[in-house]
Design a protein around this motif. Structure first.
Motif, PDB file in Angstrom:
ATOM      1  N   UNK A  15       4.512   5.558  -5.432  1.00 49.55           N
ATOM      2  CA  UNK A  15       4.633   5.555  -6.886  1.00 49.55           C
ATOM      3  C   UNK A  15       3.539   6.396  -7.535  1.00 49.55           C
ATOM      4  N   UNK A  16       2.342   6.367  -6.979  1.00 49.16           N
ATOM      5  CA  UNK A  16       1.252   7.205  -7.478  1.00 49.16           C
ATOM      6  C   UNK A  16       1.622   8.680  -7.370  1.00 49.16           C
ATOM      7  N   UNK A  17       2.128   9.068  -6.225  1.00 47.78           N
ATOM      8  CA  UNK A  17       2.522  10.464  -6.023  1.00 47.78           C
ATOM      9  C   UNK A  17       3.650  10.866  -6.967  1.00 47.78           C
ATOM     10  N   UNK A  18       4.644  10.002  -7.111  1.00 46.09           N
ATOM     11  CA  UNK A  18       5.771  10.335  -7.985  1.00 46.09           C
ATOM     12  C   UNK A  18       5.328  10.440  -9.439  1.00 46.09           C
ATOM     13  N   UNK A  19       4.535   9.492  -9.909  1.00 44.29           N
ATOM     14  CA  UNK A  19       4.078   9.523 -11.305  1.00 44.29           C
ATOM     15  C   UNK A  19       3.308  10.814 -11.572  1.00 44.29           C
ATOM     16  N   UNK A  20       2.478  11.223 -10.630  1.00 44.75           N
ATOM     17  CA  UNK A  20       1.709  12.447 -10.827  1.00 44.75           C
ATOM     18  C   UNK A  20       2.593  13.691 -10.808  1.00 44.75           C
ATOM     19  N   UNK A  21       3.700  13.644 -10.093  1.00 45.12           N
ATOM     20  CA  UNK A  21       4.647  14.761 -10.101  1.00 45.12           C
ATOM     21  C   UNK A  21       5.244  14.969 -11.491  1.00 45.12           C
ATOM     22  N   UNK A  22       5.258  13.910 -12.286  1.00 52.70           N
ATOM     23  CA  UNK A  22       5.821  14.012 -13.637  1.00 52.70           C
ATOM     24  C   UNK A  22       4.981  14.904 -14.542  1.00 52.70           C
ATOM     25  N   UNK A  27       3.646   0.859 -16.146  1.00 54.50           N
ATOM     26  CA  UNK A  27       2.467   0.069 -15.799  1.00 54.50           C
ATOM     27  C   UNK A  27       1.296   0.963 -15.382  1.00 54.50           C
ATOM     28  N   UNK A  28       1.577   2.231 -15.046  1.00 53.28           N
ATOM     29  CA  UNK A  28       0.510   3.161 -14.670  1.00 53.28           C
ATOM     30  C   UNK A  28      -0.405   3.479 -15.849  1.00 53.28           C
ATOM     31  N   UNK A  29       0.000   3.136 -17.041  1.00 53.77           N
ATOM     32  CA  UNK A  29      -0.854   3.376 -18.208  1.00 53.77           C
ATOM     33  C   UNK A  29      -2.002   2.367 -18.289  1.00 53.77           C
ATOM     34  N   UNK A  30      -1.893   1.282 -17.565  1.00 53.25           N
ATOM     35  CA  UNK A  30      -2.952   0.273 -17.554  1.00 53.25           C
ATOM     36  C   UNK A  30      -4.184   0.840 -16.843  1.00 53.25           C
ATOM     37  N   UNK A  31      -5.380   0.591 -17.397  1.00 57.41           N
ATOM     38  CA  UNK A  31      -6.607   1.161 -16.811  1.00 57.41           C
ATOM     39  C   UNK A  31      -6.802   0.869 -15.326  1.00 57.41           C
ATOM     40  N   UNK A  32      -6.375  -0.310 -14.876  1.00 56.18           N
ATOM     41  CA  UNK A  32      -6.570  -0.655 -13.467  1.00 56.18           C
ATOM     42  C   UNK A  32      -5.765   0.244 -12.534  1.00 56.18           C
ATOM     43  N   UNK A  33      -4.701   0.871 -13.047  1.00 59.26           N
ATOM     44  CA  UNK A  33      -3.906   1.808 -12.253  1.00 59.26           C
ATOM     45  C   UNK A  33      -4.213   3.254 -12.629  1.00 59.26           C
ATOM     46  N   UNK A  34      -4.406   3.516 -13.909  1.00 60.05           N
ATOM     47  CA  UNK A  34      -4.641   4.881 -14.392  1.00 60.05           C
ATOM     48  C   UNK A  34      -5.880   5.516 -13.764  1.00 60.05           C
ATOM     49  N   UNK A  35      -6.830   4.714 -13.363  1.00 56.91           N
ATOM     50  CA  UNK A  35      -8.059   5.257 -12.774  1.00 56.91           C
ATOM     51  C   UNK A  35      -7.795   6.005 -11.466  1.00 56.91           C
ATOM     52  N   UNK A  81       0.846  -1.204   0.000  1.00 58.19           N
ATOM     53  CA  UNK A  81       0.000   0.000   0.000  1.00 58.19           C
ATOM     54  C   UNK A  81       0.879   1.251   0.000  1.00 58.19           C
ATOM     55  N   UNK A  82       1.948   1.247   0.804  1.00 62.69           N
ATOM     56  CA  UNK A  82       2.866   2.381   0.863  1.00 62.69           C
ATOM     57  C   UNK A  82       3.579   2.560  -0.478  1.00 62.69           C
ATOM     58  N   UNK A  83       4.021   1.463  -1.063  1.00 64.01           N
ATOM     59  CA  UNK A  83       4.693   1.529  -2.369  1.00 64.01           C
ATOM     60  C   UNK A  83       3.756   2.092  -3.425  1.00 64.01           C
ATOM     61  N   UNK A  84       2.493   1.632  -3.422  1.00 63.00           N
ATOM     62  CA  UNK A  84       1.493   2.136  -4.358  1.00 63.00           C
ATOM     63  C   UNK A  84       1.320   3.649  -4.199  1.00 63.00           C
ATOM     64  N   UNK A  85       1.196   4.108  -2.976  1.00 62.85           N
ATOM     65  CA  UNK A  85       0.999   5.536  -2.710  1.00 62.85           C
ATOM     66  C   UNK A  85       2.203   6.364  -3.152  1.00 62.85           C
ATOM     67  N   UNK A 100      -3.942  13.153 -15.437  1.00 64.38           N
ATOM     68  CA  UNK A 100      -3.630  12.167 -16.480  1.00 64.38           C
ATOM     69  C   UNK A 100      -2.522  12.592 -17.450  1.00 64.38           C
ATOM     70  N   UNK A 101      -2.222  13.893 -17.524  1.00 65.03           N
ATOM     71  CA  UNK A 101      -1.139  14.324 -18.415  1.00 65.03           C
ATOM     72  C   UNK A 101       0.207  13.767 -17.965  1.00 65.03           C
ATOM     73  N   UNK A 102       0.284  13.290 -16.730  1.00 63.97           N
ATOM     74  CA  UNK A 102       1.534  12.690 -16.257  1.00 63.97           C
ATOM     75  C   UNK A 102       1.880  11.453 -17.081  1.00 63.97           C
ATOM     76  N   UNK A 103       0.868  10.755 -17.595  1.00 64.05           N
ATOM     77  CA  UNK A 103       1.144   9.572 -18.408  1.00 64.05           C
ATOM     78  C   UNK A 103       1.802   9.951 -19.731  1.00 64.05           C
TER      79      UNK A 103
END
Length: 131
Positions: A21-28, A57-65, A15-19, A70-73
């Motif tokens: 990575x989510x935060x970092x990807x969005x920073x992009x 892998x964040x481009x996959x719908x199960x994670x992208x949601x 859960x911590x890793x997910x959070x 979304x411009x981070x992708x």
């Protein structure tokens, strides 16, 4: 008992890793942050570039949601190219990307508002003609 504790620890770690990575990807999505990373040489580090590839892998719908920006992708995709990573050292490049994002957002907002107004007018017409 020990297996249950280990499983809970794994769940908390995942859960911590997910959070994180989510935060970092969005920073992009922030071109100024990308410029910061480029100026400090992160994009020259092979391990960091591999990490960016892993994050696709964040481009996959199960994670992208879960993404709020979304411009981070799109930025993540562009970061796969060495030429783009090299250009980000230039502050003017980051400024240009930032301006383009703002223009896109303004256009999208205006277009969406027009579509919503047209839909509301159509519904109002249907209500008055249906009565």
């Amino acid at each position: 008992m020990a297996a249950a504790v280990a499983m809970e620890t794994d769940d908390a770690g995942n859960r911590l890793r997910f959070q994180l990575e989510l935060e970092f990807v969005q920073c992009l999505a922030n071109p100024n942050y990308l410029n910061f990373l480029a100026q400090r040489g992160y994009f020259k580090d092979k391990a960091f570039v591999n990490y960016l590839k892993y994050l696709l892998y964040w481009k996959e719908p199960e994670y992208a949601k879960y993404l709020k920006y979304p411009q981070c992708l799109h930025m993540l995709e562009l970061l796969q190219y060495e030429h783009f990573r090299k250009e980000l050292v230039n502050a003017q490049c980051a400024k240009f990307i930032d301006e383009q994002q703002i223009l896109h957002w303004q256009h999208y907002s205006r277009k969406r508002m027009r579509l919503q107004q047209a839909l509301a007018e159509q519904q109002q017409q249907n209500n008055t003609t249906g009565k």
